[in-house]
Design a protein around this motif. Structure first.
Motif, short mmCIF file in Angstrom:
data_model
loop_
_atom_site.label_atom_id
_atom_site.label_comp_id
_atom_site.label_asym_id
_atom_site.label_seq_id
_atom_site.Cartn_x
_atom_site.Cartn_y
_atom_site.Cartn_z
N ARG A 14 0.87 -1.18 0.00
CA ARG A 14 0.00 0.00 0.00
C ARG A 14 0.90 1.22 0.00
N GLU A 48 -2.22 -5.30 -8.73
CA GLU A 48 -2.48 -6.05 -7.50
C GLU A 48 -1.57 -7.28 -7.44
N GLU A 101 -15.41 -9.54 -4.94
CA GLU A 101 -14.07 -9.07 -4.56
C GLU A 101 -13.30 -10.13 -3.78
N GLU A 147 -9.70 -11.72 -4.85
CA GLU A 147 -8.50 -11.52 -4.02
C GLU A 147 -8.01 -12.80 -3.36
N ALA A 192 -11.03 -6.58 0.65
CA ALA A 192 -11.89 -5.39 0.55
C ALA A 192 -11.78 -4.81 -0.84
N GLY A 193 -12.81 -4.08 -1.22
CA GLY A 193 -12.75 -3.42 -2.52
C GLY A 193 -13.75 -2.29 -2.62
MG LIG Z 1 -8.82 -4.72 -2.41
#
Ligand SMILES: [Mg+2]
Ligand SMILES: Nc1nc2c(ncn2[C@@H]2O[C@H](COP(=O)(O)OP(=O)(O)O[C@H]3O[C@H](CO)[C@@H](O)[C@H](O)[C@@H]3O)[C@@H](O)[C@H]2O)c(=O)[nH]1
Length: 201
Positions: free
Chosen positions: A69, A154, A101, A105, A86-87
């Protein structure tokens, strides 16, 4: 009384509108003593989001993701971040969005997700409301490797710590993401009553 009765917006200016939007609002706010006061506030709009804690009550595990991040790194966090999946909602309904999501992920396909709370992530500066869910999962629910969209940058690792190890990471600073801390504390209170952080971890 609606709080809107205490707010008179004069102007909203867009300062930046690239990937996300930064606005500056000028408004009058009626204080508790009845006086109107002019204020100028900037707000960062990246839309709303959804997050989920997957938990397996039989194996006493939870699912976390680890990724880079940049904003946290630029603020001195010299490590990848450990988070719940999370998204951003991108206009989808929160429950539908989080199921998509979490599969992207983590590879886990879950049907039943339960909303547990909504939280403003940083209400003085950011508009974002995060819809937080929990959902049961089993090893057989894994339909792919996860990892997110490489083309979008990602590069997501999937971890399945025990709830006790996750709580130990929360205590020792290994977990620094607020939605993840909130959902793990929810899990300790309601999903794994009596769980305590693994000693010495
Ligand atoms: Mg995410
Ligand atoms: N091009 C570009 N892409 C970006 C930018 N910022 C983010 N992205 C990309 O946009 C995608 C957003 O991925 P999501 O999974 O939908 O969102 P998220 O970033 O995981 O958001 C969640 O976690 C955040 C960090 O805790 C939370 O802030 C947010 O509320 C949400 O829960 C990712 O591919 C990310 O790399 C940017 O400035 N430019």
């Amino acid at each position: 009384m609606s709080i809107a009765d205490r707010v008179r917006v004069h102007s909203v200016e867009t300062l930046s509108d690239n990937h996300y939007t930064l606005r500056r609002a000028t408004f009058d706010f009626r204080r508790n003593d009845g006086r109107w006061q002019r204020q100028v506030r900037e707000s960062f709009d990246r839309g709303d989001a959804a997050a989920i804690l997957l938990f397996d009550p039989d194996r006493r595990t939870v699912v976390l993701v680890r990724q880079f991040r940049f904003p946290a790194f630029s603020n001195g966090h010299d490590a990848l971040l450990l988070e719940v999946p999370a998204g951003m909602l991108d206009a989808a309904a929160p429950a539908a969005r989080i199921r998509t999501e979490v599969e992207e992920e983590t590879g886990f396909r879950v049907s039943g997700v339960e909303p547990v709370f909504q939280a403003f992530s940083s209400p003085g500066a950011v508009t974002e409301r995060v819809h937080c869910f929990v959902g049961r999962y089993r090893p057989a629910d894994r339909h792919g490797p996860g990892g997110g969209h490489a083309a979008e940058g990602e590069d997501i690792e999937v971890l399945e710590p025990s709830i006790e190890d996750a709580l130990a990471m929360l205590r020792d600073g290994g977990i620094r993401d607020s939605k993840t801390i909130m959902l793990l504390q929810h899990a300790a209170l309601h999903l794994f009553p009596g769980a305590v952080a693994t000693p010495g971890k």
